[in-house]
Motif scaffolding. Structure first.
Motif, mmCIF file in Angstrom:
data_model
loop_
_atom_site.group_PDB
_atom_site.id
_atom_site.type_symbol
_atom_site.label_atom_id
_atom_site.label_comp_id
_atom_site.label_asym_id
_atom_site.label_seq_id
_atom_site.Cartn_x
_atom_site.Cartn_y
_atom_site.Cartn_z
ATOM 1 N N GLN A 161 -9.887 -27.810 29.145
ATOM 2 C CA GLN A 161 -10.549 -26.650 30.394
ATOM 3 C C GLN A 161 -10.313 -27.369 31.487
ATOM 4 N N LEU A 162 -10.574 -28.676 31.790
ATOM 5 C CA LEU A 162 -10.775 -29.479 32.868
ATOM 6 C C LEU A 162 -9.366 -29.786 33.498
ATOM 7 N N THR A 163 -8.459 -30.321 32.259
ATOM 8 C CA THR A 163 -7.036 -30.663 32.753
ATOM 9 C C THR A 163 -6.409 -29.647 33.055
ATOM 10 N N GLY A 164 -6.301 -28.282 32.580
ATOM 11 C CA GLY A 164 -5.637 -27.423 32.756
ATOM 12 C C GLY A 164 -5.735 -26.540 34.033
ATOM 13 N N GLY A 165 -7.053 -26.582 34.889
ATOM 14 C CA GLY A 165 -7.286 -25.953 35.899
ATOM 15 C C GLY A 165 -7.309 -26.728 37.140
ATOM 16 N N SER A 166 -7.473 -26.004 38.269
ATOM 17 C CA SER A 166 -7.455 -26.458 39.646
ATOM 18 C C SER A 166 -8.602 -27.095 40.124
ATOM 19 N N MET A 167 -8.694 -28.141 40.829
ATOM 20 C CA MET A 167 -9.684 -29.055 41.096
ATOM 21 C C MET A 167 -10.243 -28.689 42.534
ATOM 22 N N ALA A 168 -9.974 -27.413 42.938
ATOM 23 C CA ALA A 168 -10.049 -27.312 44.366
ATOM 24 C C ALA A 168 -11.574 -27.228 44.754
ATOM 25 N N PRO A 169 -12.728 -26.660 43.870
ATOM 26 C CA PRO A 169 -13.775 -26.859 44.168
ATOM 27 C C PRO A 169 -14.405 -28.413 44.399
ATOM 28 N N GLY A 170 -14.101 -29.162 43.564
ATOM 29 C CA GLY A 170 -14.345 -30.650 43.561
ATOM 30 C C GLY A 170 -13.693 -31.271 44.700
ATOM 31 N N VAL A 171 -12.439 -30.906 44.977
ATOM 32 C CA VAL A 171 -11.843 -31.616 45.965
ATOM 33 C C VAL A 171 -12.341 -31.207 47.587
ATOM 34 N N LEU A 172 -12.976 -29.988 47.672
ATOM 35 C CA LEU A 172 -13.424 -29.385 48.813
ATOM 36 C C LEU A 172 -14.786 -30.151 48.916
ATOM 37 N N THR A 173 -15.592 -30.508 47.937
ATOM 38 C CA THR A 173 -16.805 -31.463 48.109
ATOM 39 C C THR A 173 -16.378 -32.695 48.628
ATOM 40 N N ILE A 174 -15.426 -33.341 48.036
ATOM 41 C CA ILE A 174 -15.228 -34.532 48.566
ATOM 42 C C ILE A 174 -14.732 -34.633 50.137
ATOM 43 N N ARG A 175 -14.040 -33.527 50.397
ATOM 44 C CA ARG A 175 -13.447 -33.460 51.867
ATOM 45 C C ARG A 175 -14.572 -33.275 52.804
ATOM 46 N N THR A 176 -15.539 -32.517 52.353
ATOM 47 C CA THR A 176 -16.663 -32.232 53.055
ATOM 48 C C THR A 176 -17.480 -33.373 53.435
ATOM 49 N N VAL A 177 -17.767 -34.222 52.367
ATOM 50 C CA VAL A 177 -18.434 -35.512 52.592
ATOM 51 C C VAL A 177 -17.633 -36.456 53.465
ATOM 52 N N ARG A 178 -16.149 -36.317 53.501
ATOM 53 C CA ARG A 178 -15.419 -37.221 54.288
ATOM 54 C C ARG A 178 -15.467 -36.895 55.673
ATOM 55 N N ALA A 179 -15.744 -35.627 55.840
ATOM 56 C CA ALA A 179 -15.846 -35.015 57.368
ATOM 57 C C ALA A 179 -17.210 -35.210 58.058
ATOM 58 N N LEU A 180 -18.008 -35.788 57.224
ATOM 59 C CA LEU A 180 -19.625 -36.060 58.028
ATOM 60 C C LEU A 180 -19.473 -37.408 58.927
ATOM 61 N N LYS A 181 -20.086 -37.205 59.699
ATOM 62 C CA LYS A 181 -19.992 -38.516 60.837
ATOM 63 C C LYS A 181 -18.840 -38.591 61.390
ATOM 64 N N ASP A 182 -18.335 -37.657 61.861
ATOM 65 C CA ASP A 182 -17.018 -37.568 62.818
ATOM 66 C C ASP A 182 -15.846 -38.140 61.990
ATOM 67 N N GLY A 183 -15.911 -37.712 60.626
ATOM 68 C CA GLY A 183 -14.780 -38.130 59.593
ATOM 69 C C GLY A 183 -14.781 -39.402 59.103
ATOM 70 N N THR A 184 -16.062 -40.182 59.173
ATOM 71 C CA THR A 184 -16.076 -41.575 58.677
ATOM 72 C C THR A 184 -17.080 -41.515 57.777
ATOM 73 N N GLY A 185 -17.336 -40.337 57.159
ATOM 74 C CA GLY A 185 -18.216 -40.060 55.669
ATOM 75 C C GLY A 185 -17.495 -40.938 54.591
ATOM 76 N N ALA A 186 -18.053 -41.823 53.935
ATOM 77 C CA ALA A 186 -17.375 -42.866 52.873
ATOM 78 C C ALA A 186 -17.573 -41.843 51.580
ATOM 79 N N VAL A 187 -16.390 -41.936 50.704
ATOM 80 C CA VAL A 187 -16.347 -41.251 49.559
ATOM 81 C C VAL A 187 -15.969 -41.962 48.448
ATOM 82 N N ALA A 188 -15.343 -43.296 48.969
ATOM 83 C CA ALA A 188 -14.748 -44.152 47.939
ATOM 84 C C ALA A 188 -14.857 -45.815 48.211
#
Length: 225
Positions: A30-57
């Motif tokens: 199920q996870l392999t065959g579907g879109s990861m859009a929800p999780g990706v948006l979570t990551i990109r929202t974290v990255r946008a924190l603090k004027d784009g300096t939010g650490a994700v990795a």
């Protein structure tokens, strides 16, 4: 590592202890065959924190544990509810493989419960509960009225959950405008590859909206409309 691959990896890691093996394999499919859009948006929202300096990795591209857990939690809840919706529409017990359908139902339940587990100690916990409640309400009404337009509410609600999960990292909040922006990205369209689904201005818009003052960590789901 690309965001979608990072989300898929985090989600698969989160279910690697599931037994028996056939159930784990069904969940992984199920996870392999579907879109990861929800999780990706979570990551990109974290990255946008603090004027784009939010650490994700980390320096080697591995997602930080708190980010991985939030992204995977959102993704697992979506995949579980999406599978539940699919099964309720197709009703495979009537004219399909009943054994496979039973396994799919169990997989859907495990996906949602594991997603809850990952978000339980985060500020997005209440929002996750609201999404599931709204989904149940929508599907009940859909069955009674045959109003297929209610189906899009799941995607809209889960994108709101994604930005709540991402924006509340640290001391952040999810502003009403941020949640509205997330839900309006759906426009009746199913999730696809994140790079083609999200608008080109996503990063810029998120960077603007995550700096706004929010009014709490909740999510306005379809049940509140």
């Amino acid at each position: 590592m690309e965001d979608d691959a990072a989300v898929r990896g985090a989600a698969l890691d989160a279910i690697e202890d599931i037994e028996p093996e056939p159930l784990r394999e069904r969940i992984a499919a199920q996870l392999t065959g579907g879109s990861m859009a929800p999780g990706v948006l979570t990551i990109r929202t974290v990255r946008a924190l603090k004027d784009g300096t939010g650490a994700v990795a980390t320096s080697d591209g591995t997602l930080l544990d708190p980010v991985a857990e939030r992204a995977a939690g959102v993704q697992l809840i979506y995949d579980g509810l999406q599978l539940t919706r699919q099964l309720s529409h197709e009703e495979p017990w009537v004219d399909g493989d009943r054994e496979a359908a039973d396994l799919a139902v169990l997989a859907a339940d495990v996906l949602v419960s594991r997603g809850f587990y990952l978000l339980a100690r985060t500020e997005a916990a209440e929002a996750a509960v609201a999404v599931v409640r709204a989904f149940g309400s929508d599907q009940t009404v859909r069955r009674e009225t045959d109003d297929s337009s209610l189906d899009r509410n799941l995607e809209a609600d889960v994108l709101e959950l994604a930005v709540v999960a991402g924006a509340t990292m640290g001391d952040g909040t999810a502003s009403p405008r941020l949640r509205e922006f997330a839900s309006e990205m759906v426009n009746g369209e199913p999730f696809s590859d994140p790079d083609s689904f999200f608008p080109e201005t996503l990063t810029e818009t998120l960077s603007t909206l995550v700096t706004e003052t929010g009014t709490g960590h909740g999510v306005t789901t379809s049940a509140d409309q």
